[in-house]
Design a protein around this motif. Structure first.
Motif, PDB file in Angstrom:
ATOM      1  N   SER A 154       0.679  10.613  -6.458  1.00  0.00           N
ATOM      2  CA  SER A 154       1.156  10.425  -7.783  1.00  0.00           C
ATOM      3  C   SER A 154       1.245  11.681  -8.484  1.00  0.00           C
ATOM      4  O   SER A 154       2.393  11.741  -9.409  1.00  0.00           O
ATOM      5  CB  SER A 154      -0.032   9.427  -8.413  1.00  0.00           C
ATOM      6  N   ASP A 155       0.632  12.720  -8.311  1.00  0.00           N
ATOM      7  CA  ASP A 155       0.923  13.919  -8.911  1.00  0.00           C
ATOM      8  C   ASP A 155       2.243  14.650  -8.431  1.00  0.00           C
ATOM      9  O   ASP A 155       3.049  14.956  -9.264  1.00  0.00           O
ATOM     10  CB  ASP A 155      -0.004  15.093  -8.470  1.00  0.00           C
ATOM     11  N   PRO A 215      10.350   8.119  -8.352  1.00  0.00           N
ATOM     12  CA  PRO A 215       9.195   7.801  -7.602  1.00  0.00           C
ATOM     13  C   PRO A 215       9.065   6.763  -6.787  1.00  0.00           C
ATOM     14  O   PRO A 215       7.965   6.594  -5.955  1.00  0.00           O
ATOM     15  CB  PRO A 215       8.437   7.722  -8.988  1.00  0.00           C
ATOM     16  N   ARG A 216       9.695   5.653  -7.247  1.00  0.00           N
ATOM     17  CA  ARG A 216       9.495   4.444  -6.359  1.00  0.00           C
ATOM     18  C   ARG A 216      10.194   4.372  -4.969  1.00  0.00           C
ATOM     19  O   ARG A 216       9.783   3.375  -4.042  1.00  0.00           O
ATOM     20  CB  ARG A 216      10.036   3.212  -7.235  1.00  0.00           C
ATOM     21  N   ARG A 217      10.918   5.415  -4.615  1.00  0.00           N
ATOM     22  CA  ARG A 217      11.490   5.684  -3.365  1.00  0.00           C
ATOM     23  C   ARG A 217      10.764   7.003  -2.623  1.00  0.00           C
ATOM     24  O   ARG A 217      11.437   7.595  -1.765  1.00  0.00           O
ATOM     25  CB  ARG A 217      12.879   5.855  -3.385  1.00  0.00           C
ATOM     26  N   PHE A 218       9.690   7.224  -3.192  1.00  0.00           N
ATOM     27  CA  PHE A 218       8.791   8.473  -2.766  1.00  0.00           C
ATOM     28  C   PHE A 218       7.459   7.814  -2.074  1.00  0.00           C
ATOM     29  O   PHE A 218       6.869   7.027  -2.661  1.00  0.00           O
ATOM     30  CB  PHE A 218       8.635   9.221  -4.036  1.00  0.00           C
ATOM     31  N   VAL A 232       1.405   6.134   6.646  1.00  0.00           N
ATOM     32  CA  VAL A 232       2.377   5.760   5.575  1.00  0.00           C
ATOM     33  C   VAL A 232       1.743   5.423   4.226  1.00  0.00           C
ATOM     34  O   VAL A 232       1.014   4.473   4.058  1.00  0.00           O
ATOM     35  CB  VAL A 232       3.268   4.389   6.136  1.00  0.00           C
ATOM     36  N   VAL A 233       1.859   6.482   3.667  1.00  0.00           N
ATOM     37  CA  VAL A 233       1.180   6.672   2.258  1.00  0.00           C
ATOM     38  C   VAL A 233       1.981   5.714   1.213  1.00  0.00           C
ATOM     39  O   VAL A 233       2.762   6.641   0.681  1.00  0.00           O
ATOM     40  CB  VAL A 233       0.462   8.054   2.032  1.00  0.00           C
ATOM     41  N   GLY A 234       1.281   4.930   0.440  1.00  0.00           N
ATOM     42  CA  GLY A 234       1.943   4.377  -0.562  1.00  0.00           C
ATOM     43  C   GLY A 234       1.291   4.845  -1.728  1.00  0.00           C
ATOM     44  O   GLY A 234       0.241   5.272  -1.804  1.00  0.00           O
ATOM     45  N   ASP A 244      -2.866   5.990  -1.581  1.00  0.00           N
ATOM     46  CA  ASP A 244      -2.920   7.576  -2.071  1.00  0.00           C
ATOM     47  C   ASP A 244      -4.268   7.712  -2.708  1.00  0.00           C
ATOM     48  O   ASP A 244      -4.533   7.976  -3.727  1.00  0.00           O
ATOM     49  CB  ASP A 244      -2.055   7.334  -3.204  1.00  0.00           C
ATOM     50  N   ALA A 245      -5.106   8.034  -1.819  1.00  0.00           N
ATOM     51  CA  ALA A 245      -6.625   8.246  -2.094  1.00  0.00           C
ATOM     52  C   ALA A 245      -6.680   9.609  -1.302  1.00  0.00           C
ATOM     53  O   ALA A 245      -6.140  10.206  -0.379  1.00  0.00           O
ATOM     54  CB  ALA A 245      -7.435   7.058  -1.459  1.00  0.00           C
TER      55      ALA A 245
END
Ligand code: NAD
Length: 693
Positions: free
Chosen positions: A437-438, A446-449, A466-468, A496-497
């Motif tokens: 997110s950072d 960002p929605r395609r990242f 695969v990190v969402g 994404d933790a």
């Protein structure tokens, strides 16, 4: 109506309909004008042949016809373009445990014995892989004709078993028994050249010569089954004892008997009955049935299914054909090479020409490791284009960023890329420790990242996280997962933790090892204890291998961000990194790597703290429970699968969560509480244990 099979456009065969219409049959039969019968294995509704009870029952029925009206010769081959047969049906094997396994095995043996006893020449024609029970079928024939690229192996040990359909005696009779044992004990595959050298195959040919080669073999009346001189040398039990002792010592190092009973049972069997067909056969059946009942076989079958589950989570088409990788360092170079090996068109950019040069060299090594032929290597290298100016980014379906772990640099490069990359392209980062997110701040869409977190070395480590993050555009994560499967990696979808899943669980384990070292426990003792538990290497060696700078980076990035605290970062880790002793890549870390990989040998764990292993393993399990509770991973199976395929977590224990469940959730939680009391809050049991019954 007959069925025409066209093997690679070269060998045309007219095959009869399936004999067993009710089951749609697994074999097709065709009789040529030359009197040769072709029995073609074609398991319905599958791209791959597996050898199930149905395959053997159907073969039995085909043998009725062949015995009634003997042809000039019988050829066995596969109708599947992908290969001969992948082995036994693992699901059915798992189901056999607890039932009357011995009975089923005896029936299977009887069918293969019957094929072997046919009074006409039998010839196996093999393309692609013939593994496990598929290989056993091949061994039953008088002769074996391999097409270039064919491979043979017994992966049963990886399932906690040994060959069970006659492989133990047929292979030791066919080729040098010590070589045969090595193949069965290691589960390694013999590719065409090696198979020819070992004597597994009689001839290697190309598809267009198959018919002629088969006819020549059918005319050859020499006794093809005579046993080799080397095989006979091992008829003496003293020779087998001597060899057996050596094998046992070698096997114990890699697969200790307590954890992996199968190879040891195989050595016992051969030592006791080698050269005596009837006793080997009876012993193989009993031993195989016994192994089926072990926890090891049960958990290794679980690991097999976890792999399938992960693979399936990446089914579908990614529609990603062109990939651009930014950063040709340690990771980027391998990601690019691996994707090219697996058929993607790849461009690779870096500000350093030197890095690009090294990347091309590294790619040749990756091709070698993947056993590509010279033509395949040439094609793979053609697909990989060093691209110093980054022109490929504009055409790519997927851009993978593998820049140094510096958020400002990454964000700057994303901003530079935003005018270049296609609007529908996906941008993925290989970051290990930064928050997506950072990072997404610098991204145009960002929605395609997303994250594609590969592990090092990419060509060996099967898992990719695969990190969402946020709400991705429809299909982005599915396409990334499918991309992983297409390049023969296993996708695990994680959130994404901090540390995602794998590093989140691994770091407490690695850090605790370093704390134990600071307390004065020798590193060899720590590593030995972890390996005795079943880890493929000890945590201190692993830290050196990953790179101490990377371990430090990841640990620092997690510090203060977790519900359960990490131990204080040991001063020695910082000191080594400051001095440039970053582990394997620098030739020195905790260990000296100048003479190759360290080996903790038989370090004496007798004087180690009684809670040593629990201090290492339970924080890892605890972190897995946290990830499950916090929905970093979707379910327990994915957690266990990810930990097995990214870290090699003792697969015979079925994964960290399965291990904890087998040991007893209450017992593990109590033990953690006890460790927390003695050593501090880093052992505090996660509240998620309540939900893991
Ligand atoms: P690395 O330092 O080996 O490689 C980075 C490369 O990027 C270098 O070749 C450098 O020249 C190049 N580079 C720097 N600035 C650039 C720019 N502006 N444009 C193009 N290229 C540029 O790093 P690495 O170990 O390959 O790590 C890359 C990423 O992968 C990091 O995010 C890291 O966290 C992650 N990762 C590393 C490992 C590992 O074990 N090394 C494992 C998993 C993930």
């Amino acid at each position: 109506m007959g069925i025409v099979l066209d093997f690679l456009g070269e060998t045309r065969l007219e095959l009869g309909p399936a004999r067993d219409a009710t089951r749609d049959g697994t074999w097709r039969m065709a009789r040529g004008d030359d009197g040769i019968v072709w029995l073609v294995l074609d398991v319905p509704d599958s791209d791959t042949n597996t050898v199930s009870e149905a395959v053997l029952t159907d073969l039995d029925a085909q043998l009725d016809a062949l015995e009634d009206d003997p042809p000039k010769a019988v050829v066995i081959r596969s109708a599947k373009p992908g290969g001969f047969a992948a082995g036994a049906d693992i699901g059915a094997l798992a189901d056999m445990a607890g039932s009357d396994a011995e009975d089923l095995l005896r029936r299977g043996h009887a069918v293969l014995d019957r094929l072997e006893a046919l009074d006409v020449p039998t010839i196996a024609v093999v393309h692609g892989a013939a593994l496990g029970a598929g290989f056993e079928l091949v061994l039953t024939c008088d002769r074996r004709l391999a097409l270039d690229g064919a491979s043979f192996g017994f992966p049963e040990v990886q399932l906690g078993l040994h060959p069970g359909l006659g492989g133990t005696f047929r292979l030791t009779e066919l080729i040098a028994p010590d070589e045969a044992m090595t193949l069965m004990l290691t589960g390694k595959t013999a590719h065409t050249k090696k198979a020819r050298k070992l004597g597994i195959v009689d001839e290697v040919t190309q598809e267009r010569h198959v018919h002629n080669a088969v006819r020549a073999m059918a005319d050859d009346t020499d006794d093809a089954r005579s046993r080799s001189v080397r095989a006979r040398a091992f008829d003496l039990s003293a020779a087998r004892s001597l060899a057996g002792r050596k094998m046992r010592a070698e096997t114990e190092k890699k697969a200790p008997k307590d954890h992996y009973p199968a190879p040891h049972a195989l050595i016992d069997l051969w030592e006791d009955a080698g050269g005596d067909r009837a006793r080997m056969q009876a012993g193989e059946i009993t031993s195989f049935a016994r192994l089926l009942e072990t926890d090891t076989a049960r958990n290794l079958a679980r690991a097999f299914f976890l792999r399938q589950t992960l693979k399936k989570s990446g089914s579908g088409a990614s529609d990603i054909t062109r990939v651009h990788v930014v950063g040709a360092g340690e990771m980027g170079a391998e990601i690019a090479a691996w994707a090219a090996v697996k058929g993607k068109r790849v461009t690779l950019s870096d500000i350093s020409h030197d890095a690009l040069g090294k990347a091309v060299k590294a790619a040749t090594k990756v091709c070698e490791g993947a056993h590509l032929t010279s033509a395949e290597t040439r094609d793979a290298l053609d697909r990989l284009m060093p691209d110093p100016h980054g022109y490929g980014a504009a055409r790519a379906d997927l851009v993978i960023e593998a820049l140094p772990e510096d958020p400002d640099l990454k964000r700057k490069v994303y901003a530079d890329l935003s005018d270049t990359i296609r609007r529908d392209a996906i941008l993925a980062t290989n970051t290990s420790s930064l928050s997506l997110s950072d990072l997404a701040d610098g991204v145009k869409d960002p929605r395609r990242f997303a994250g594609l977190h590969f592990f090092n070395p990419v060509s060996k480590m099967q898992l990719v996280e695969v990190v969402g993050h946020g709400t991705p555009r429809k299909g982005v994560r599915d396409r990334l997962a499918a991309f992983c499967t297409e390049i023969d990696r296993l996708p695990a979808r994680v959130a994404d933790a901090p540390g995602f899943l794998v590093n989140r669980a691994l770091v407490p384990y690695l850090m605790e090892a370093l704390v134990l070292m600071e307390e004065g426990v020798p590193k060899e003792v720590i590593d030995r204890a972890a390996m005795d538990f079943g880890m493929p290497m000890g945590p201190v060696t692993l830290a050196d291998q990953v790179g101490l700078d990377i371990c430090l980076d990841v640990a620092q990035s997690l510090e203060g961000r977790l519900d359960t605290p990490l131990p204080d970062i040991p001063a020695r880790l910082r000191a080594l990194v400051e001095d440039g002793h970053t582990g394997k890549k620098a030739g020195r870390g905790f260990y000296d790597w100048s003479e190759g990989a360290p080996d903790p040998g038989d370090a004496d764990t007798g004087n180690a703290p009684e809670d040593l292993v629990d201090r290492l393993i339970l924080p890892l399990c605890n972190a897995c429970v946290t990830c499950l509770r916090a929905e970093v991973a979707r379910n327990a199976d994915e957690v266990d699968g990810a930990m097995i395929f990214a870290t090699g977590f003792a697969p015979f224990r079925g994964g960290p969560l399965r291990y904890a469940q087998d040991r007893g959730v209450d017992a593990v939680r109590d033990r953690l509480a006890d460790l927390a009391e003695r050593h501090g809050p880093r052992f505090r049991p996660d509240e998620g244990w309540d939900r893991l019954s």
